[in-house]
Design a protein around this motif. Sequence first.
Motif, PDB file in Angstrom:
ATOM      1  N   LEU A   4       0.812  -1.201   0.000  1.00 12.11           N
ATOM      2  CA  LEU A   4       0.000   0.000   0.000  1.00 12.11           C
ATOM      3  C   LEU A   4       0.853   1.261   0.000  1.00 12.11           C
ATOM      4  CD1 LEU A   4      -2.778  -1.039   2.544  1.00 12.11           C
ATOM      5  CD2 LEU A   4      -3.036  -0.740   0.089  1.00 12.11           C
ATOM      6  N   LEU A   5       2.127   1.119   0.376  1.00 12.15           N
ATOM      7  CA  LEU A   5       3.016   2.273   0.353  1.00 12.15           C
ATOM      8  C   LEU A   5       3.141   2.840  -1.058  1.00 12.15           C
ATOM      9  CD1 LEU A   5       5.905   0.935   2.613  1.00 12.15           C
ATOM     10  CD2 LEU A   5       4.290   2.731   3.202  1.00 12.15           C
ATOM     11  N   LEU A   6       2.890   2.008  -2.050  1.00  8.66           N
ATOM     12  CA  LEU A   6       3.058   2.437  -3.428  1.00  8.66           C
ATOM     13  C   LEU A   6       1.742   2.885  -4.051  1.00  8.66           C
ATOM     14  CD1 LEU A   6       5.401  -0.472  -4.601  1.00  8.66           C
ATOM     15  CD2 LEU A   6       6.042   1.777  -3.720  1.00  8.66           C
ATOM     16  N   THR A   7       0.676   2.929  -3.282  1.00 12.33           N
ATOM     17  CA  THR A   7      -0.630   3.309  -3.804  1.00 12.33           C
ATOM     18  C   THR A   7      -1.069   4.654  -3.264  1.00 12.33           C
ATOM     19  OG1 THR A   7      -2.024   2.409  -2.025  1.00 12.33           O
ATOM     20  CG2 THR A   7      -1.203   0.848  -3.673  1.00 12.33           C
ATOM     21  N   GLU A   8      -2.270   5.060  -3.634  1.00  5.24           N
ATOM     22  CA  GLU A   8      -2.835   6.323  -3.161  1.00  5.24           C
ATOM     23  C   GLU A   8      -3.824   6.086  -2.024  1.00  5.24           C
ATOM     24  OE1 GLU A   8      -1.910   9.308  -4.121  1.00  5.24           O
ATOM     25  OE2 GLU A   8      -0.431   8.390  -5.429  1.00  5.24           O
ATOM     26  N   GLU A   9      -3.750   4.923  -1.386  1.00  3.81           N
ATOM     27  CA  GLU A   9      -4.690   4.602  -0.320  1.00  3.81           C
ATOM     28  C   GLU A   9      -4.598   5.613   0.818  1.00  3.81           C
ATOM     29  OE1 GLU A   9      -6.941   2.376  -0.319  1.00  3.81           O
ATOM     30  OE2 GLU A   9      -6.379   0.978  -1.885  1.00  3.81           O
TER      31      GLU A   9
ATOM     32  N   THR B 246      -6.929   5.498   6.740  1.00  3.08           N
ATOM     33  CA  THR B 246      -7.988   4.677   7.323  1.00  3.08           C
ATOM     34  C   THR B 246      -8.195   3.386   6.536  1.00  3.08           C
ATOM     35  OG1 THR B 246      -9.121   6.636   8.172  1.00  3.08           O
ATOM     36  CG2 THR B 246     -10.413   4.629   7.999  1.00  3.08           C
ATOM     37  N   THR B 247      -8.150   3.468   5.216  1.00  3.88           N
ATOM     38  CA  THR B 247      -8.325   2.275   4.388  1.00  3.88           C
ATOM     39  C   THR B 247      -7.219   1.269   4.650  1.00  3.88           C
ATOM     40  OG1 THR B 247      -9.365   3.611   2.673  1.00  3.88           O
ATOM     41  CG2 THR B 247      -8.556   1.425   2.031  1.00  3.88           C
TER      42      THR B 247
ATOM     43  N   ALA C  47      -5.926  -3.981  10.502  1.00  2.00           N
ATOM     44  CA  ALA C  47      -6.677  -4.392  11.688  1.00  2.00           C
ATOM     45  C   ALA C  47      -7.415  -5.702  11.443  1.00  2.00           C
ATOM     46  CB  ALA C  47      -7.656  -3.292  12.094  1.00  2.00           C
ATOM     47  N   ARG C  48      -8.002  -5.831  10.265  1.00  2.00           N
ATOM     48  CA  ARG C  48      -8.720  -7.064   9.948  1.00  2.00           C
ATOM     49  C   ARG C  48      -7.777  -8.266   9.920  1.00  2.00           C
ATOM     50  NH1 ARG C  48     -11.165  -5.330   5.784  1.00  2.00           N
ATOM     51  NH2 ARG C  48      -9.835  -6.204   4.130  1.00  2.00           N
ATOM     52  N   ALA C  49      -6.594  -8.072   9.327  1.00  2.00           N
ATOM     53  CA  ALA C  49      -5.609  -9.162   9.281  1.00  2.00           C
ATOM     54  C   ALA C  49      -5.127  -9.518  10.675  1.00  2.00           C
ATOM     55  CB  ALA C  49      -4.436  -8.762   8.391  1.00  2.00           C
ATOM     56  N   ALA C  50      -4.910  -8.496  11.511  1.00  2.00           N
ATOM     57  CA  ALA C  50      -4.456  -8.745  12.877  1.00  2.00           C
ATOM     58  C   ALA C  50      -5.527  -9.482  13.676  1.00  2.00           C
ATOM     59  CB  ALA C  50      -4.099  -7.421  13.559  1.00  2.00           C
TER      60      ALA C  50
ATOM     61  N   GLY D 103      -5.051  17.113  17.064  1.00  2.00           N
ATOM     62  CA  GLY D 103      -4.286  16.730  18.240  1.00  2.00           C
ATOM     63  C   GLY D 103      -5.042  15.866  19.218  1.00  2.00           C
ATOM     64  N   ARG D 104      -6.173  15.315  18.799  1.00  2.00           N
ATOM     65  CA  ARG D 104      -6.968  14.462  19.681  1.00  2.00           C
ATOM     66  C   ARG D 104      -6.659  12.995  19.421  1.00  2.00           C
ATOM     67  NH1 ARG D 104     -12.720  16.765  17.825  1.00  2.00           N
ATOM     68  NH2 ARG D 104     -11.773  15.983  15.913  1.00  2.00           N
ATOM     69  N   ARG D 105      -6.678  12.181  20.490  1.00  2.00           N
ATOM     70  CA  ARG D 105      -6.504  10.745  20.325  1.00  2.00           C
ATOM     71  C   ARG D 105      -7.783  10.160  19.749  1.00  2.00           C
ATOM     72  NH1 ARG D 105      -4.041  10.258  26.341  1.00  2.00           N
ATOM     73  NH2 ARG D 105      -5.869  11.557  26.614  1.00  2.00           N
ATOM     74  N   THR D 106      -7.638   9.296  18.761  1.00  2.00           N
ATOM     75  CA  THR D 106      -8.811   8.751  18.099  1.00  2.00           C
ATOM     76  C   THR D 106      -8.530   7.332  17.632  1.00  2.00           C
ATOM     77  OG1 THR D 106     -10.411   9.118  16.302  1.00  2.00           O
ATOM     78  CG2 THR D 106      -8.105   9.627  15.841  1.00  2.00           C
ATOM     79  N   SER D 107      -9.592   6.543  17.424  1.00  2.00           N
ATOM     80  CA  SER D 107      -9.463   5.182  16.932  1.00  2.00           C
ATOM     81  C   SER D 107      -9.724   5.172  15.431  1.00  2.00           C
ATOM     82  CB  SER D 107     -10.453   4.256  17.644  1.00  2.00           C
ATOM     83  OG  SER D 107     -10.139   4.184  19.017  1.00  2.00           O
ATOM     84  N   SER D 108      -8.878   4.465  14.696  1.00  2.00           N
ATOM     85  CA  SER D 108      -8.966   4.475  13.242  1.00  2.00           C
ATOM     86  C   SER D 108      -8.999   3.051  12.696  1.00  2.00           C
ATOM     87  CB  SER D 108      -7.763   5.224  12.662  1.00  2.00           C
ATOM     88  OG  SER D 108      -7.795   5.226  11.252  1.00  2.00           O
ATOM     89  N   GLY D 109      -9.800   2.838  11.653  1.00  2.00           N
ATOM     90  CA  GLY D 109      -9.825   1.561  10.962  1.00  2.00           C
ATOM     91  C   GLY D 109     -10.215   0.378  11.816  1.00  2.00           C
ATOM     92  N   TYR D 110     -10.985   0.599  12.887  1.00  2.00           N
ATOM     93  CA  TYR D 110     -11.311  -0.520  13.776  1.00  2.00           C
ATOM     94  C   TYR D 110     -12.305  -1.468  13.114  1.00  2.00           C
ATOM     95  CZ  TYR D 110     -15.035   2.845  14.947  1.00  2.00           C
ATOM     96  OH  TYR D 110     -16.061   3.752  14.879  1.00  2.00           O
ATOM     97  N   THR D 111     -12.203  -2.740  13.476  1.00  2.00           N
ATOM     98  CA  THR D 111     -13.010  -3.776  12.840  1.00  2.00           C
ATOM     99  C   THR D 111     -14.403  -3.905  13.430  1.00  2.00           C
ATOM    100  OG1 THR D 111     -12.185  -5.472  14.364  1.00  2.00           O
ATOM    101  CG2 THR D 111     -10.952  -5.125  12.309  1.00  2.00           C
ATOM    102  N   ASP D 112     -14.560  -3.515  14.695  1.00  2.00           N
ATOM    103  CA  ASP D 112     -15.832  -3.702  15.394  1.00  2.00           C
ATOM    104  C   ASP D 112     -16.089  -2.513  16.311  1.00  2.00           C
ATOM    105  OD1 ASP D 112     -16.464  -6.845  14.898  1.00  2.00           O
ATOM    106  OD2 ASP D 112     -14.308  -6.514  15.160  1.00  2.00           O
ATOM    107  N   THR D 113     -17.371  -2.216  16.537  1.00  2.00           N
ATOM    108  CA  THR D 113     -17.753  -1.063  17.363  1.00  2.00           C
ATOM    109  C   THR D 113     -17.189  -1.155  18.766  1.00  2.00           C
ATOM    110  OG1 THR D 113     -19.819  -0.862  16.112  1.00  2.00           O
ATOM    111  CG2 THR D 113     -19.703   0.290  18.223  1.00  2.00           C
ATOM    112  N   ILE D 114     -17.040  -2.349  19.287  1.00  2.00           N
ATOM    113  CA  ILE D 114     -16.562  -2.511  20.655  1.00  2.00           C
ATOM    114  C   ILE D 114     -15.172  -1.904  20.834  1.00  2.00           C
ATOM    115  CG2 ILE D 114     -15.485  -4.787  20.337  1.00  2.00           C
ATOM    116  CD1 ILE D 114     -16.661  -5.524  23.102  1.00  2.00           C
ATOM    117  N   VAL D 115     -14.374  -1.888  19.776  1.00  2.00           N
ATOM    118  CA  VAL D 115     -13.036  -1.287  19.846  1.00  2.00           C
ATOM    119  C   VAL D 115     -13.157   0.205  20.117  1.00  2.00           C
ATOM    120  CG1 VAL D 115     -10.903  -0.832  18.579  1.00  2.00           C
ATOM    121  CG2 VAL D 115     -12.076  -3.014  18.291  1.00  2.00           C
ATOM    122  N   SER D 116     -14.021   0.873  19.376  1.00  2.00           N
ATOM    123  CA  SER D 116     -14.231   2.305  19.571  1.00  2.00           C
ATOM    124  C   SER D 116     -14.765   2.602  20.968  1.00  2.00           C
ATOM    125  CB  SER D 116     -15.209   2.829  18.515  1.00  2.00           C
ATOM    126  OG  SER D 116     -15.498   4.193  18.715  1.00  2.00           O
TER     127      SER D 116
END
Length: 238
Positions: A19-24, A27-28, A34-37, A56-69
């Motif tokens: 993905l380093l070579l893409t425009e992703e 979050t994507t 996260a899904r692979a982990a 500057g706020r702490r936030t959850s990104s790309g989480y797989t399930d609502t419970i993570v958030s």
Amino acid sequence: MAQLPLDELTAVIARIQGLLLTEEKVTTAIRLLARAAKESVPGTIGAGVSLIDGRGRRTSSGYTDTIVSQADTVQYEYGEGPCLTAWASERPVLVTDLNVEQRWPQWRNGIAGLPILAVVSAPLLAGKESLGALKLYAAAPDTYDHGSAALLQLFAAPAATLISHIQANEAPHRMTAELQASLYTRDLVNRATGVVMERMGLRQEDAVRFLIRQAREEKTSLQQVSERVVAGTPASGT
């Protein structure tokens, strides 16, 4: 603890690094990670990443399930928890059973209603900078062990590289856009101030106060009021 076969794990990491070579967007890419982990450790009910957002706020990104958030939000609210500890200490954090865990009392009380009894989190380290933390949550105790923490670190390394790369590439564009917006707003307000000064015979500071008061009364932005004035539509009272 079951682990992905080495060749499968290698393929997952290669896909993430690709993905380093893409425009992703960040979050994507993180969602894939996260899904692979999550799939790498049976019993995991959610995975995700903690980062600092543009404000500057702490936030959850790309989480797989609502419970993570939900669990992360409590960490951010109280400023304590396994993911924040992994982030700050730059070391993996393993929680085998929250029933006997003594750390982070406020966070533990805050998530008492959630089906979480085990956690493993690894810091996202890019060079000398800690960007955040990758984490897994499980509903059963003893789901994770030191092998889980080691596996999660294998995911965290390319993730940190990925995030650092994308953020570095996006930052100049984001800063340029923000600078352009700031300059536009400043110029617009100055022009609107001049119009009000001429139209109402006010001094500069009084004209600015008038525009600010209009924005408050109309519950809109100073920019919107200024745009209307410059466009020739009288603000209320002019």
